[in-house]
Structure formats: C-alpha cells, structure tokens
Design an enzyme around this catalytic site. Structure first.
Site, PDB file in Angstrom:
ATOM      1  N   LYS A  47     -25.078 -78.003  22.640  1.00 56.79           N
ATOM      2  CA  LYS A  47     -25.890 -78.742  23.599  1.00 56.79           C
ATOM      3  C   LYS A  47     -27.293 -78.828  23.010  1.00 56.79           C
ATOM      4  CE  LYS A  47     -28.243 -78.200  28.024  1.00 56.79           C
ATOM      5  NZ  LYS A  47     -28.235 -77.702  29.398  1.00 56.79           N
TER       6      LYS A  47
ATOM      7  N   GLY B  39     -30.846 -79.870  37.377  1.00 53.18           N
ATOM      8  CA  GLY B  39     -31.447 -80.331  38.623  1.00 53.18           C
ATOM      9  C   GLY B  39     -30.513 -80.393  39.815  1.00 53.18           C
TER      10      GLY B  39
END
Lengths: 256, 67
Positions: free
Chosen positions: A98, A186
C-alpha cells in the site's frame, strides 16, 4: 461468484482491515475473524530492541489465511516509501504494497507527486501496488497509467471517521476506473461502507472505525455487513430518484 | 565495535561479527524481521556471510499494526 481481483490475487471479501490502534491482541484477533477480511494492512517499523520478544499480532496469524498488505506509512517522500516497500517485500511474506506518501502531518493527506513517483517505481520493481491517494479523478487516472493494480482514494482524512466527503469525485473515479477502486481512510460507520459500495467501489479499507469502536468485534461484523449490503445493492441496481411519490399499492380496485 | 543500531549507538560484544550473530544476540533467529545494513537490505540467506563492521548503520525492522 462475485470476487475482487487485484493483480494476480482474487478475494471473496471486499473489506480490507487495518491492524493499528487495537487495545489488545485478543480483541484484534476476534475482530479480524468476524470481519472475514482476507487482506490485512501492517506498518513497517524498527523492532524495539529493549523488548525484542514483545508479542506481535502478525506472529499470531495463520499466514495461509491472509494476504498481507504492508503500507509505507510514515513516508513523506517517494524515496522513503520505496525503501519501506523493499523492506516489507524482503520479509518474503508478501509482494503487495500500500503506497502511502503523506504531504502534511495535520491532515495526513497524500502528497500526490510523491505518491505517483513511488507508485511508478514500485510497479516497475514488480510489486502489486495499491495506492492510497486523494479523491482526485485525474490523479487516479495518472496512477492507472503508471500501472498500479488498485487505486485507493480516501473517503476523508485518515482516522477522522467523517465518511465520504466528496461523493461526486469518488463517482468520477469509479466510472473512469480500469482497476479496482478501494475506498480507504475516513470511514466512520457501516453506512459509510454501504455508501461507498453502492457508488460502485470495489472494496473498502478501514482501521480506526473498528479498532476504536466501543465494541471493536461487533463493529467489525457491522462493517462486513455494510460492505456486503452496499455491494449487493450496487449489483442489484437501485431505482432512480423521483421528485414525487409513486404509490406502491394498486390505484385500481379501491372499495367505494 | 560500535554500530548505529535502530538509530542508537550500541557497543557489540566481540563475538558478534555477522548479521546472524547479531540477530542471535537478541534471540531473533525465528522472528519475522528484515535487516538493512548501510542502506542495503540483507537477504535472509546471507545473514551468516554478511560481516558487521565498526560504524555500520543497521536497521532491524518488523511488521507492526497499521492501517
């Protein structure tokens, strides 16, 4: 069967789970189990040589069951991200990465230029690259042009729990996508997961919303269900929104 | 011999002359760690042959929880 394909990998689960911030390893293990996540993220850090035998979550995992997705968190430049990625791969446990190149410590928003540079290098080096990025449709396209295997736009700042703040951009990214789009960062609630999946995202990556929930294990299950509900809703095809009512019961045959 | 180990100056015992010996001194042989010496990753198969010299910058890293 509805599967998520990333590079040469194929997954049944569309929920990717982070492993940070959990208060204890036991809770974490249970949360991971009920989430049914198959991809788990990790960070690469210096071993604490004052306590080298400290229990470690990775060592408790059955590595045959999970695909590890180490991140380059902490990197502020492409160079730092590439260094961390190489260290992760040298473990021999994974070839996924990632990419995360942060541009600002307060918002933790990605540095788009460093993110693109690091992604390009790591694709060339043969990594399976999943890039955490801003919810910028043009950047998402540029990332795909350099060959990333998945684009992971943030819903809102990391750990903020604000959910999707720019649904429109996310929709543009999804509509334009040639690789899986995984909404990363988020997410606050199962509704956010469902929303992302209903928009057509291919997966959701979250961490804080589970790790810091009052009941992380229950929340892990709720997130799994949110992702599944959203995915099924997306595949089923929702009705168009109308301005006025449309009766569900027949208007004919009313008793007079 | 003094090396920079995970950002700290550490004086190593005389018998620690290879990466393998260094890992053994912390009982890390069976642990999932990756070693970098002077900016270069050391392959697991090369631990025994890789010498450690005075002033080396060595990083021993591992996987920790992260998002």
């Amino acid at each position: 069967m509805d599967t998520l394909k990333i590079g040469s990998y194929e997954f049944r689960s569309r929920l990717l789970l982070g492993t940070g911030k959990f208060t204890d390893l036991d809770t974490q293990g249970k949360a991971v189990e009920v989430s049914e996540a198959e991809i788990l993220t990790f960070a690469i850090r210096r071993l604490n040589l004052e306590n080298p035998q400290e229990p470690n979550f990775l060592e408790q995992l059955d590595l045959k069951k999970f695909t590890l997705l180490p991140n380059t968190a902490g990197a502020y430049t492409a160079e730092e991200a590439v260094r961390i990625a190489r260290l992760a791969k040298a473990s021999g446990l994974c070839d996924m990465i990632k990419v995360e190149v942060i541009g600002d410590p307060k918002t933790l928003l990605p540095d788009p230029i460093g993110t693109l540079e690091a992604s390009k290098i790591l694709v060339e080096e043969g990594f399976i690259v999943l890039t955490y990025t801003n919810d910028d449709p043009i950047l998402a396209r540029r990332l795909q042009e350099v060959g990333v295997h998945a684009v992971m736009p943030g819903a809102s700042p990391i750990g903020s729990g604000q959910g999707i703040v720019n649904e429109n951009n996310l929709r543009f990214i999804i509509e334009d996508a040639k690789v899986p789009i995984i909404v990363d960062a988020g997410i606050g609630s199962p509704a956010d997961c469902a929303k992302a999946m209903e928009l057509g995202a291919d997966g959701v990556l979250l961490n804080t919303a589970v790790a810091l929930a009052d009941n992380p294990v229950l929340m892990a299950e709720a997130m799994k269900l949110g992702v599944e509900a959203g995915r099924k809703g997306f595949l089923a095809g929702r009705i168009a929104k109308k301005r006025y009512a449309s009766a569900s019961s027949p208007t004919e045959g009313m008793i007079e | 011999m003094i090396v920079q180990l995970n950002g700290k100056k550490v004086e190593l015992a005389e018998e620690i002359t290879t990466v393998r010996a260094l890992l053994a001194s912390y009982s890390l042989q069976e642990k999932i760690v990756v070693v970098e010496r002077n900016g270069e990753i050391i392959d697991r198969s090369a631990y025994e042959q890789t010498p450690i010299a005075d002033g080396d910058r060595i990083e021993i890293v591992h996987f920790v929880g992260g998002g």
